[in-house]
Structures are given as C-alpha cells and as structure tokens.
Design a protein around this motif. Sequence first.
Motif, short mmCIF file in Angstrom:
data_model
loop_
_atom_site.label_atom_id
_atom_site.label_comp_id
_atom_site.label_asym_id
_atom_site.label_seq_id
_atom_site.Cartn_x
_atom_site.Cartn_y
_atom_site.Cartn_z
N HIS A 8 0.87 -1.40 -0.05
CA HIS A 8 -0.12 -0.10 0.02
C HIS A 8 1.00 1.19 -0.06
CE1 HIS A 8 -3.97 -1.56 0.16
NE2 HIS A 8 -3.46 -2.58 1.01
N ARG B 68 -11.74 7.28 -17.03
CA ARG B 68 -11.28 7.82 -15.93
C ARG B 68 -9.84 8.40 -16.37
NH1 ARG B 68 -10.21 3.26 -13.27
NH2 ARG B 68 -9.49 4.15 -11.36
N GLY C 123 -5.06 -2.95 -7.69
CA GLY C 123 -5.31 -3.19 -6.18
C GLY C 123 -4.56 -4.15 -5.62
N VAL C 124 -4.56 -4.03 -4.32
CA VAL C 124 -3.58 -4.93 -3.62
C VAL C 124 -4.17 -6.25 -3.42
CG1 VAL C 124 -2.30 -5.48 -1.18
CG2 VAL C 124 -2.17 -2.92 -2.39
N THR C 125 -5.57 -6.22 -3.36
CA THR C 125 -6.34 -7.63 -3.32
C THR C 125 -6.07 -8.22 -4.52
OG1 THR C 125 -7.79 -6.10 -1.79
CG2 THR C 125 -8.53 -8.51 -2.39
N THR D 40 -12.66 -7.57 -6.36
CA THR D 40 -11.76 -7.80 -5.36
C THR D 40 -11.58 -6.54 -4.71
OG1 THR D 40 -9.98 -7.57 -6.81
CG2 THR D 40 -10.66 -9.60 -6.15
N SER D 41 -11.33 -6.26 -3.37
CA SER D 41 -10.85 -4.91 -2.63
C SER D 41 -10.48 -5.04 -1.37
CB SER D 41 -11.96 -3.64 -2.95
OG SER D 41 -13.06 -3.95 -2.00
N GLU E 198 -12.34 -2.04 -14.53
CA GLU E 198 -12.33 -2.48 -12.99
C GLU E 198 -13.66 -1.54 -12.71
OE1 GLU E 198 -9.53 -0.42 -10.66
OE2 GLU E 198 -9.27 1.28 -12.18
N GLY E 199 -14.04 -1.97 -11.49
CA GLY E 199 -15.17 -1.20 -10.95
C GLY E 199 -14.60 0.32 -10.47
N THR E 200 -15.70 0.90 -9.70
CA THR E 200 -15.45 2.19 -9.20
C THR E 200 -14.42 1.98 -7.85
OG1 THR E 200 -17.19 2.07 -7.43
CG2 THR E 200 -17.67 3.28 -9.65
N ARG E 201 -14.58 1.11 -7.08
CA ARG E 201 -13.40 0.97 -5.92
C ARG E 201 -13.11 -0.53 -5.99
NH1 ARG E 201 -17.16 2.99 -1.39
NH2 ARG E 201 -18.87 2.45 -2.76
N LEU F 107 -6.39 0.70 -11.59
CA LEU F 107 -5.69 0.84 -10.30
C LEU F 107 -5.25 -0.46 -9.91
CD1 LEU F 107 -4.92 3.00 -7.95
CD2 LEU F 107 -6.54 1.72 -6.73
C1 LIG Z 1 -10.52 2.26 -8.49
C2 LIG Z 1 -10.18 1.32 -7.63
N1 LIG Z 1 -9.81 -0.04 -8.00
C3 LIG Z 1 -9.45 -1.01 -7.28
C4 LIG Z 1 -9.57 -0.91 -5.89
C5 LIG Z 1 -9.28 -2.14 -5.14
O1 LIG Z 1 -8.04 -1.60 -4.46
P1 LIG Z 1 -7.55 -2.69 -3.04
O2 LIG Z 1 -7.53 -4.13 -3.50
O3 LIG Z 1 -6.00 -2.20 -2.84
O4 LIG Z 1 -8.50 -2.09 -1.93
C6 LIG Z 1 -9.88 0.22 -5.42
C7 LIG Z 1 -10.00 0.70 -3.97
O5 LIG Z 1 -10.49 1.47 -3.55
C8 LIG Z 1 -10.24 1.40 -6.18
O6 LIG Z 1 -10.55 2.74 -5.72
#
Ligand SMILES: Cc1ncc(COP(=O)(O)O)c(C=O)c1O
Length: 346
Positions: A48, A167, A238-240, A276-277, A206-209, A236
């Motif tokens: 992170h 984005r 994601g670490v997951t 995943t998140s 990917e999704g929004t988060r 992005l």
């Molecule tokens: C745009 C986006 N993609 C993916 C993720 C998932 O990231 P992580 O697995 O590090 O929580 C996030 C997390 O908030 C995000 O904002």
Amino acid sequence: MTICYLNGEYMPLSQAALPLTDLGVLRGYGVFDYLRTYHGVPFRLDDHIRRFRSSADQIGLHIKESNELLADIVATVLARQELQQTHSNTNTSSNDDVEEASSTTNNSNTTPQEWAIRIIATGGQSDNNFLPTPGRNTLAVMVEPMIIVDDTPHQTGVRIITTRSDRERPTVKSTNYITAIMAMQEAVQSGAVEALHVDVHGMVSEGTRTNIFFVLPSSRDNSNNVIVTAPDDILLQGVTRKVMIELIEQDDHLTLSVRPISLDEVMSGATEAFLTSSTKEILPVIAIDGHPIGNGQIGPVTERCHQLFREYAWRSTTAIATAANAANPGNTSTSSRSATRTPGVE
Ligand SMILES: Cc1ncc(COP(=O)(O)O)c(C=O)c1O
C-alpha cells in the motif's frame, strides 16, 4: 475518540483541520491509500505504501516523508488508537455498560477490533495557489473501526452495472472520485452494488472501488477455464488483486491470464465473475446489467479464490501478530507491539 496524524502531530480526528488554501481543497490535488488490518496487523502495508508513493509520483506530487516513516506513522496511529480504545472499554465496563457497548461495536472482549487505515497526501499550501511548493505536502493518516458488514452479499453474490465513463488517470489512487461517485449513484439507483468501467471500445477495466476477475473458457481448450483480469495499465492495481494473482499463480488447479477483455466476451462467455478490494475481499458477481453470469449463482472457482484469499490474509497476519506478541507479552494491543517510536514526529 478517533486518533489521527496530521503534518507531524498526533491528535483527535475532531481537531484535525486543513487550511482552505491547501491544494487538496483548492485544486483537488492529492492521493491516498486505504488498507485494513487482520488481527490488528496492517495487511500488505508495504504494497500500500508503494502504491501510495507511485500514485504521488505519477501526478508529480513529491512526498517528503520516507516510506519507513510512513510505516512508522501508521503503526503509531494504530497503537495510540488501540490504547485509547482499551481505555474507553475499561471506562465503559466500569460503568456497567459493557453489554450495550459491545452490541454497537465490534470490539467485544472475544472479537478483536479491526481497523481501516487511510494515508492521504495533498499538495499542501502553494506559493501561487496552483503549483505545489516542494517540501510542503500535507500528510495525514487516519484510522477508523472496520465496519463489520453483513456477509450476505458473499453468500448470495451481487449485481453490478456497467458505466461508460472514462477515468482520467486510472493507475493513480487520486482523492478525486467524482466519476466514481457519479457511477455509483447510477448503480445504487438500479439496485446494484458496483459500477464496472467500460471504455468507448467496449473494453472492461475495473469497478469504481474494486478490481474484477472473470472465469472464461480457454481459447485453446474450451473445457479448461481461465481466470482473466484486465491489464495493469488501464486500472488501479489493487493490492487484493495483486494478492489474488499471486495465489492463483501458485495454485496447481487454477490458470490466470492478464489481458484485455471486452464486455461482449464477458456477456457471451463468462461463467463466473468476482470483485476484489480491501473491504470486499472476494465478492461474487452473479449478474451484470441484469444479465446473469453463468447460471446466475456463485461458482466453484470464485469460492476457491475466496477461500485462498481468506486463508492467506489470516495466515500472513497471524504470523506477524504472534511474533509481536512474543516480543511484548504484557501488551494488549497487537499494533502497539509492532509499533516503534516515530522519529521526528513526536
Ligand atoms: C478504482 C479502484 N480500483 C480497485 C480498488 C481495489 O484496491 P485494493 O484491493 O487495494 O483495495 C480500489 C480501492 O479503493 C479502487 O478505488
């Protein structure tokens, strides 16, 4: 009371404030990262912090604090928060209110408290209210209790929608979530839990988060399933997602492919999908835009991936928590056991 760190000081969150001239406020110029604890231990903190610095580097935001200092600040905020929590629990129980307290938080004596951690950097105050002045970045670290979410979505699977929004910098974890918030407003209106970004060419990212994985038939051999996720440079990282990729690659029965995926391919061929998140871990998707994925039920590959992830998360953090406990036997706080003094910020 929630503890936070802001620009060299630890303080109650309620007292933390930024000048209105901070570039984060004036221009939306900032990045952040978000992670959680298992057993009170920050999960994959190094990853992170690495992503946090990469996000900042990509937008030309110089963060003066070193990675070691960032890790130390996170540990110190957590340790102070846990100490504070222990005090407030002690006071609560001496007031005979313990039952009420444990029914409203996840911090009963038997269930360890887990935390969500946010690390934020903005441009800070600038000489011309526009270009960042070197050495003046704002740095904040906040913790909040992990909300124990109802596990039903993991048992039943969730519905998501697609959104055609572009984005600006997908590989940066920017504090600007305008596009994401607008897409999520659409999702919520349609009873979905996430919106999936699809570009003008119909390619999924990917999704929004969240990041997303699909189970698709292999192009070489239709009887073999491949777990597919979109390429690193359009999302992005994601670490997951990163952990899941590692776990799939180590598993003899699962096959991974990181490659471009079109929405058409997903709608016509995907037998399973999962998000995943950090907060959602591995969340099964059973329908996209009202169209069932596979037979509209959670599939075995998704179940296996979730099991692999949960086992890994618990195993990797248990080892750290156990080592910390052995080093500091009298201490009740896992993170304070692993915390060290923070140089230069006390
Ligand atoms: C745009 C986006 N993609 C993916 C993720 C998932 O990231 P992580 O697995 O590090 O929580 C996030 C997390 O908030 C995000 O904002």
